[in-house]
Design a protein around this motif. Structure first.
Motif, PDB file in Angstrom:
ATOM      1  N   ILE A 190     117.973 -50.787 -23.214  1.00 41.33           N
ATOM      2  CA  ILE A 190     117.666 -52.048 -23.867  1.00 41.33           C
ATOM      3  C   ILE A 190     116.398 -52.603 -23.250  1.00 41.33           C
ATOM      4  O   ILE A 190     116.296 -52.763 -22.032  1.00 41.33           O
ATOM      5  N   ASN A 191     115.431 -52.866 -24.104  1.00 42.04           N
ATOM      6  CA  ASN A 191     114.120 -53.317 -23.655  1.00 42.04           C
ATOM      7  C   ASN A 191     113.857 -54.737 -24.133  1.00 42.04           C
ATOM      8  O   ASN A 191     114.283 -55.117 -25.222  1.00 42.04           O
ATOM      9  N   TRP A 192     113.139 -55.465 -23.319  1.00 44.21           N
ATOM     10  CA  TRP A 192     112.598 -56.761 -23.745  1.00 44.21           C
ATOM     11  C   TRP A 192     111.089 -56.619 -23.911  1.00 44.21           C
ATOM     12  O   TRP A 192     110.401 -56.132 -23.007  1.00 44.21           O
ATOM     13  N   TYR A 193     110.607 -57.034 -25.065  1.00 46.88           N
ATOM     14  CA  TYR A 193     109.192 -57.091 -25.371  1.00 46.88           C
ATOM     15  C   TYR A 193     108.816 -58.559 -25.600  1.00 46.88           C
ATOM     16  O   TYR A 193     109.669 -59.401 -25.881  1.00 46.88           O
ATOM     17  N   ARG A 194     107.520 -58.812 -25.531  1.00 54.26           N
ATOM     18  CA  ARG A 194     107.039 -60.119 -25.951  1.00 54.26           C
ATOM     19  C   ARG A 194     105.733 -59.964 -26.707  1.00 54.26           C
ATOM     20  O   ARG A 194     104.985 -59.004 -26.492  1.00 54.26           O
TER      21      ARG A 194
ATOM     22  N   GLU B 186     101.421 -68.831 -19.711  1.00 54.51           N
ATOM     23  CA  GLU B 186     101.102 -67.505 -20.257  1.00 54.51           C
ATOM     24  C   GLU B 186     102.339 -66.658 -20.552  1.00 54.51           C
ATOM     25  O   GLU B 186     102.224 -65.569 -21.125  1.00 54.51           O
ATOM     26  N   ASP B 187     103.520 -67.142 -20.181  1.00 50.57           N
ATOM     27  CA  ASP B 187     104.751 -66.465 -20.572  1.00 50.57           C
ATOM     28  C   ASP B 187     105.179 -66.852 -21.986  1.00 50.57           C
ATOM     29  O   ASP B 187     106.135 -66.269 -22.525  1.00 50.57           O
ATOM     30  N   SER B 188     104.515 -67.821 -22.556  1.00 46.31           N
ATOM     31  CA  SER B 188     104.846 -68.251 -23.915  1.00 46.31           C
ATOM     32  C   SER B 188     104.622 -67.092 -24.886  1.00 46.31           C
ATOM     33  O   SER B 188     103.545 -66.474 -24.890  1.00 46.31           O
ATOM     34  N   ALA B 189     105.632 -66.819 -25.697  1.00 40.45           N
ATOM     35  CA  ALA B 189     105.574 -65.699 -26.628  1.00 40.45           C
ATOM     36  C   ALA B 189     106.870 -65.678 -27.430  1.00 40.45           C
ATOM     37  O   ALA B 189     107.815 -66.412 -27.126  1.00 40.45           O
ATOM     38  N   VAL B 190     106.895 -64.813 -28.424  1.00 34.59           N
ATOM     39  CA  VAL B 190     108.168 -64.466 -29.045  1.00 34.59           C
ATOM     40  C   VAL B 190     108.709 -63.255 -28.298  1.00 34.59           C
ATOM     41  O   VAL B 190     107.996 -62.253 -28.138  1.00 34.59           O
ATOM     42  N   TYR B 191     109.925 -63.370 -27.841  1.00 34.33           N
ATOM     43  CA  TYR B 191     110.560 -62.297 -27.077  1.00 34.33           C
ATOM     44  C   TYR B 191     111.526 -61.545 -27.988  1.00 34.33           C
ATOM     45  O   TYR B 191     112.358 -62.148 -28.669  1.00 34.33           O
ATOM     46  N   TYR B 192     111.383 -60.214 -27.971  1.00 35.69           N
ATOM     47  CA  TYR B 192     112.214 -59.350 -28.806  1.00 35.69           C
ATOM     48  C   TYR B 192     112.995 -58.387 -27.916  1.00 35.69           C
ATOM     49  O   TYR B 192     112.450 -57.865 -26.932  1.00 35.69           O
ATOM     50  N   CYS B 193     114.226 -58.124 -28.292  1.00 39.19           N
ATOM     51  CA  CYS B 193     114.907 -57.025 -27.622  1.00 39.19           C
ATOM     52  C   CYS B 193     114.966 -55.827 -28.566  1.00 39.19           C
ATOM     53  O   CYS B 193     114.881 -55.953 -29.790  1.00 39.19           O
ATOM     54  N   ASN B 194     115.080 -54.688 -27.961  1.00 37.82           N
ATOM     55  CA  ASN B 194     114.972 -53.406 -28.647  1.00 37.82           C
ATOM     56  C   ASN B 194     115.980 -52.477 -27.980  1.00 37.82           C
ATOM     57  O   ASN B 194     116.123 -52.494 -26.759  1.00 37.82           O
ATOM     58  N   ALA B 195     116.664 -51.701 -28.779  1.00 33.55           N
ATOM     59  CA  ALA B 195     117.613 -50.732 -28.243  1.00 33.55           C
ATOM     60  C   ALA B 195     117.164 -49.341 -28.655  1.00 33.55           C
ATOM     61  O   ALA B 195     116.842 -49.110 -29.826  1.00 33.55           O
ATOM     62  N   GLN B 196     117.109 -48.443 -27.705  1.00 29.24           N
ATOM     63  CA  GLN B 196     116.712 -47.058 -27.986  1.00 29.24           C
ATOM     64  C   GLN B 196     117.733 -46.115 -27.375  1.00 29.24           C
ATOM     65  O   GLN B 196     118.020 -46.179 -26.175  1.00 29.24           O
ATOM     66  N   SER B 197     118.255 -45.228 -28.225  1.00 26.18           N
ATOM     67  CA  SER B 197     119.269 -44.279 -27.767  1.00 26.18           C
ATOM     68  C   SER B 197     118.647 -43.257 -26.812  1.00 26.18           C
ATOM     69  O   SER B 197     117.569 -42.723 -27.074  1.00 26.18           O
ATOM     70  N   VAL B 198     119.339 -42.984 -25.725  1.00 29.43           N
ATOM     71  CA  VAL B 198     118.852 -41.942 -24.818  1.00 29.43           C
ATOM     72  C   VAL B 198     119.227 -40.557 -25.320  1.00 29.43           C
ATOM     73  O   VAL B 198     118.654 -39.557 -24.891  1.00 29.43           O
ATOM     74  N   ARG B 199     120.171 -40.486 -26.257  1.00 27.82           N
ATOM     75  CA  ARG B 199     120.570 -39.196 -26.814  1.00 27.82           C
ATOM     76  C   ARG B 199     119.702 -38.806 -27.996  1.00 27.82           C
ATOM     77  O   ARG B 199     119.454 -37.623 -28.225  1.00 27.82           O
TER      78      ARG B 199
END
Length: 119
Positions: A34-38, A89-102
């Protein structure tokens, strides 16, 4: 049906804290990173932090190291991003992302949550 639901964004003063949540539905939580992007307007989405399926944590931006903490609650299928000492500078839209390891082609995104750091 897979769904990632972010929450916890909002307006905070510089130096303040927020905790973002990413609740995952419809996936086998334990096999996904699970990743957090901004993302800020006009710029590419940037990878901030990763909670690995194996239980590890990685931080991809030097500016957040020591201030942001990513954690995972398997009982709640939720990943958190605790953000402290927030800066404008932390202001942003934050998105989470899920990527399967399999199967790395299995990638899912949440809808995003806005963080505004301003006095």
């Amino acid at each position: 049906q897979v769904q990632l639901v972010e929450s916890g964004g909002g307006l905070v003063q510089p130096g303040g804290s927020l905790r973002l949540s990413c609740a995952a539905y419809g996936i086998i939580f334990g096999i996904y990173n699970i990743n957090w992007y901004r993302q800020v307007p006009g710029k590419q989405r940037q990878l901030v932090a990763t909670s690995t399926a194996g239980g590890g944590s990685m931080y991809h931006e030097d500016s957040v190291k020591g201030r942001f903490t990513i954690s995972r609650d398997h009982a709640k299928n939720t990943v958190y991003l605790q953000m402290t000492s927030l800066k404008p500078e932390d202001s942003a839209v934050y998105y989470c992302n899920a990527q399967s390891v399999r199967r790395p082609s299995d990638i899912y995104w949440g809808q995003g949550t806005q963080v505004i750091v301003s006095s």
